[in-house]
Design a protein around this motif. Sequence first.
Motif, mmCIF file in Angstrom:
data_model
loop_
_atom_site.group_PDB
_atom_site.id
_atom_site.type_symbol
_atom_site.label_atom_id
_atom_site.label_comp_id
_atom_site.label_asym_id
_atom_site.label_seq_id
_atom_site.Cartn_x
_atom_site.Cartn_y
_atom_site.Cartn_z
ATOM 1 N N GLY A 1 0.291 -4.633 9.981
ATOM 2 C CA GLY A 1 -0.792 -4.810 10.939
ATOM 3 C C GLY A 1 -2.040 -3.995 10.663
ATOM 4 N N GLU A 2 -2.026 -3.198 9.598
ATOM 5 C CA GLU A 2 -3.154 -2.316 9.307
ATOM 6 C C GLU A 2 -4.241 -3.039 8.513
ATOM 7 O OE1 GLU A 2 -3.667 0.699 10.336
ATOM 8 O OE2 GLU A 2 -1.725 1.132 11.232
ATOM 9 N N THR A 3 -5.469 -2.572 8.684
ATOM 10 C CA THR A 3 -6.581 -3.007 7.858
ATOM 11 C C THR A 3 -6.697 -2.025 6.706
ATOM 12 O OG1 THR A 3 -7.768 -4.003 9.714
ATOM 13 C CG2 THR A 3 -9.058 -3.441 7.762
ATOM 14 N N VAL A 4 -6.572 -2.524 5.484
ATOM 15 C CA VAL A 4 -6.547 -1.664 4.315
ATOM 16 C C VAL A 4 -7.536 -2.170 3.272
ATOM 17 C CG1 VAL A 4 -4.119 -1.042 4.685
ATOM 18 C CG2 VAL A 4 -4.683 -2.989 3.214
ATOM 19 N N ARG A 5 -7.785 -1.325 2.320
ATOM 20 C CA ARG A 5 -8.610 -1.700 1.174
ATOM 21 C C ARG A 5 -7.677 -1.923 -0.011
ATOM 22 N NH1 ARG A 5 -13.606 -0.973 -1.393
ATOM 23 N NH2 ARG A 5 -13.425 -0.405 -3.604
ATOM 24 N N ILE A 6 -7.799 -3.046 -0.695
ATOM 25 C CA ILE A 6 -7.017 -3.279 -1.898
ATOM 26 C C ILE A 6 -7.967 -3.444 -3.079
ATOM 27 C CG2 ILE A 6 -5.119 -4.333 -0.619
ATOM 28 C CD1 ILE A 6 -6.037 -7.061 -1.695
ATOM 29 N N GLU A 7 -7.489 -3.053 -4.234
ATOM 30 C CA GLU A 7 -8.359 -3.052 -5.405
ATOM 31 C C GLU A 7 -7.548 -3.358 -6.660
ATOM 32 O OE1 GLU A 7 -11.096 0.277 -7.740
ATOM 33 O OE2 GLU A 7 -10.778 0.443 -5.570
ATOM 34 N N THR A 8 -8.000 -4.302 -7.456
ATOM 35 C CA THR A 8 -7.361 -4.597 -8.725
ATOM 36 C C THR A 8 -7.850 -3.602 -9.783
ATOM 37 O OG1 THR A 8 -9.084 -6.219 -9.277
ATOM 38 C CG2 THR A 8 -7.092 -7.036 -8.185
ATOM 39 N N ASP A 9 -7.207 -3.617 -10.942
ATOM 40 C CA ASP A 9 -7.528 -2.683 -12.011
ATOM 41 C C ASP A 9 -7.840 -3.495 -13.260
ATOM 42 O OD1 ASP A 9 -7.477 -0.816 -14.106
ATOM 43 O OD2 ASP A 9 -5.928 0.406 -13.139
ATOM 44 N N GLU A 10 -9.014 -3.287 -13.823
ATOM 45 C CA GLU A 10 -9.415 -4.077 -14.987
ATOM 46 C C GLU A 10 -8.537 -3.801 -16.208
ATOM 47 O OE1 GLU A 10 -12.958 -1.064 -16.558
ATOM 48 O OE2 GLU A 10 -13.462 -3.075 -15.814
ATOM 49 N N ARG A 11 -7.827 -2.686 -16.211
ATOM 50 C CA ARG A 11 -6.949 -2.367 -17.347
ATOM 51 C C ARG A 11 -5.554 -2.968 -17.166
ATOM 52 N NH1 ARG A 11 -6.797 3.719 -19.123
ATOM 53 N NH2 ARG A 11 -5.647 2.684 -20.794
ATOM 54 N N ALA A 12 -5.293 -3.522 -16.010
ATOM 55 C CA ALA A 12 -3.982 -4.119 -15.736
ATOM 56 C C ALA A 12 -4.118 -5.629 -15.613
ATOM 57 C CB ALA A 12 -3.405 -3.541 -14.447
ATOM 58 N N ASP A 13 -2.995 -6.324 -15.667
ATOM 59 C CA ASP A 13 -3.019 -7.755 -15.388
ATOM 60 C C ASP A 13 -3.449 -7.976 -13.948
ATOM 61 O OD1 ASP A 13 -2.076 -8.320 -17.940
ATOM 62 O OD2 ASP A 13 0.028 -8.280 -17.303
ATOM 63 N N ARG A 14 -4.155 -9.065 -13.723
ATOM 64 C CA ARG A 14 -4.592 -9.347 -12.360
ATOM 65 C C ARG A 14 -3.419 -9.814 -11.503
ATOM 66 N NH1 ARG A 14 -9.663 -10.097 -10.125
ATOM 67 N NH2 ARG A 14 -9.762 -11.343 -8.219
ATOM 68 N N ARG A 15 -2.490 -10.555 -12.104
ATOM 69 C CA ARG A 15 -1.311 -11.035 -11.388
ATOM 70 C C ARG A 15 -0.059 -10.749 -12.213
ATOM 71 N NH1 ARG A 15 -2.072 -13.940 -6.779
ATOM 72 N NH2 ARG A 15 -4.229 -14.558 -6.351
ATOM 73 N N GLY A 16 1.053 -10.537 -11.503
ATOM 74 C CA GLY A 16 2.309 -10.250 -12.164
ATOM 75 C C GLY A 16 3.064 -11.501 -12.529
ATOM 76 N N GLY A 17 4.315 -11.306 -13.000
ATOM 77 C CA GLY A 17 5.114 -12.423 -13.469
ATOM 78 C C GLY A 17 5.456 -13.438 -12.405
ATOM 79 N N PHE A 18 5.452 -13.034 -11.143
ATOM 80 C CA PHE A 18 5.754 -13.957 -10.045
ATOM 81 C C PHE A 18 4.486 -14.469 -9.357
ATOM 82 C CE2 PHE A 18 9.553 -11.336 -10.530
ATOM 83 C CZ PHE A 18 10.535 -12.309 -10.606
ATOM 84 N N GLY A 19 3.341 -14.245 -10.004
ATOM 85 C CA GLY A 19 2.080 -14.745 -9.466
ATOM 86 C C GLY A 19 1.474 -13.900 -8.368
ATOM 87 N N ARG A 20 2.034 -12.730 -8.122
ATOM 88 C CA ARG A 20 1.510 -11.871 -7.057
ATOM 89 C C ARG A 20 0.314 -11.063 -7.548
ATOM 90 N NH1 ARG A 20 7.342 -9.266 -5.828
ATOM 91 N NH2 ARG A 20 7.065 -8.959 -8.078
ATOM 92 N N LEU A 21 -0.666 -10.870 -6.687
ATOM 93 C CA LEU A 21 -1.844 -10.094 -7.024
ATOM 94 C C LEU A 21 -1.445 -8.628 -7.162
ATOM 95 C CD1 LEU A 21 -5.002 -10.371 -7.303
ATOM 96 C CD2 LEU A 21 -5.118 -9.634 -4.912
#
Length: 267
Positions: free
Chosen positions: A125-145
Amino acid sequence: MTETLAVLGMTLLVVLAGCGGFAGPGDQPSPSTDVAEPTDSGGPETGTAWIVTVTRVIDGDTIEVVFPNGETDTVRLLGVDTPETSHGSVTPDEFEGIPDTAAGRDHLYTWGQNAAQYATETLAGETVRIETDERADRRGGFGRLLAYVYLDGENVNERLLANGYARLYDSQFTMRDTFRDAERDARDGAVGLWGFEASSGSAPASIAGLSGVAFVSPSRHLRVTSASLPRHLHVDPHGSPTSLGGLGLCYLRGNRAVFAWPDSSDV
């Protein structure tokens, strides 16, 4: 007289300009250093950082969120891995020091449940900040961000490691060294899942329960203390006492050691 009034008028304008804070071309205000990194107002396929709401906690390292444009997606916390919440799916071989035994599997299952509960209490229920990393894959093997999750400015991924709810997921990402240090500190301190104690063996006849375990002697008073087992020592699977070179005995249980020695007043 007219000349005097004109001079007075110009003087008054100069004074007012100084008091009113009129800014010249070289007096632009400095940019604030407290401004957060820009976030995207769209969905998960555009941008690298968003303010989102956590709509569901799946387990200790996976959540569902709703993006600013209303899209929903599954987010896997980058760089960490909590134990599985299904007993049949736990993987002791991925958690160094946890044996692939019934006790080890029970331990990981329990901590998978603990991690899920912690994530639920922290993020649901929290409002959070999420951030991807340009050095990592954008999505994992199961398609998750794959993303870092920040709550009140604190990195939740790193917090999972520091509190012993997760191991480092060894992959390529910017904060890898920081995460590695957090996991190492948790392991050295036997924090959370790293505090495994083997329960399959029972104490031998010369060991009795006293604040854990103590060496029993009819002619000696004993003091007992416990400490983290140095990582270069190994667990005695049979639970037998180990000599400490004449200083006393050490009973090894999992990654904990309990020391016993004669009281100084009786030596």
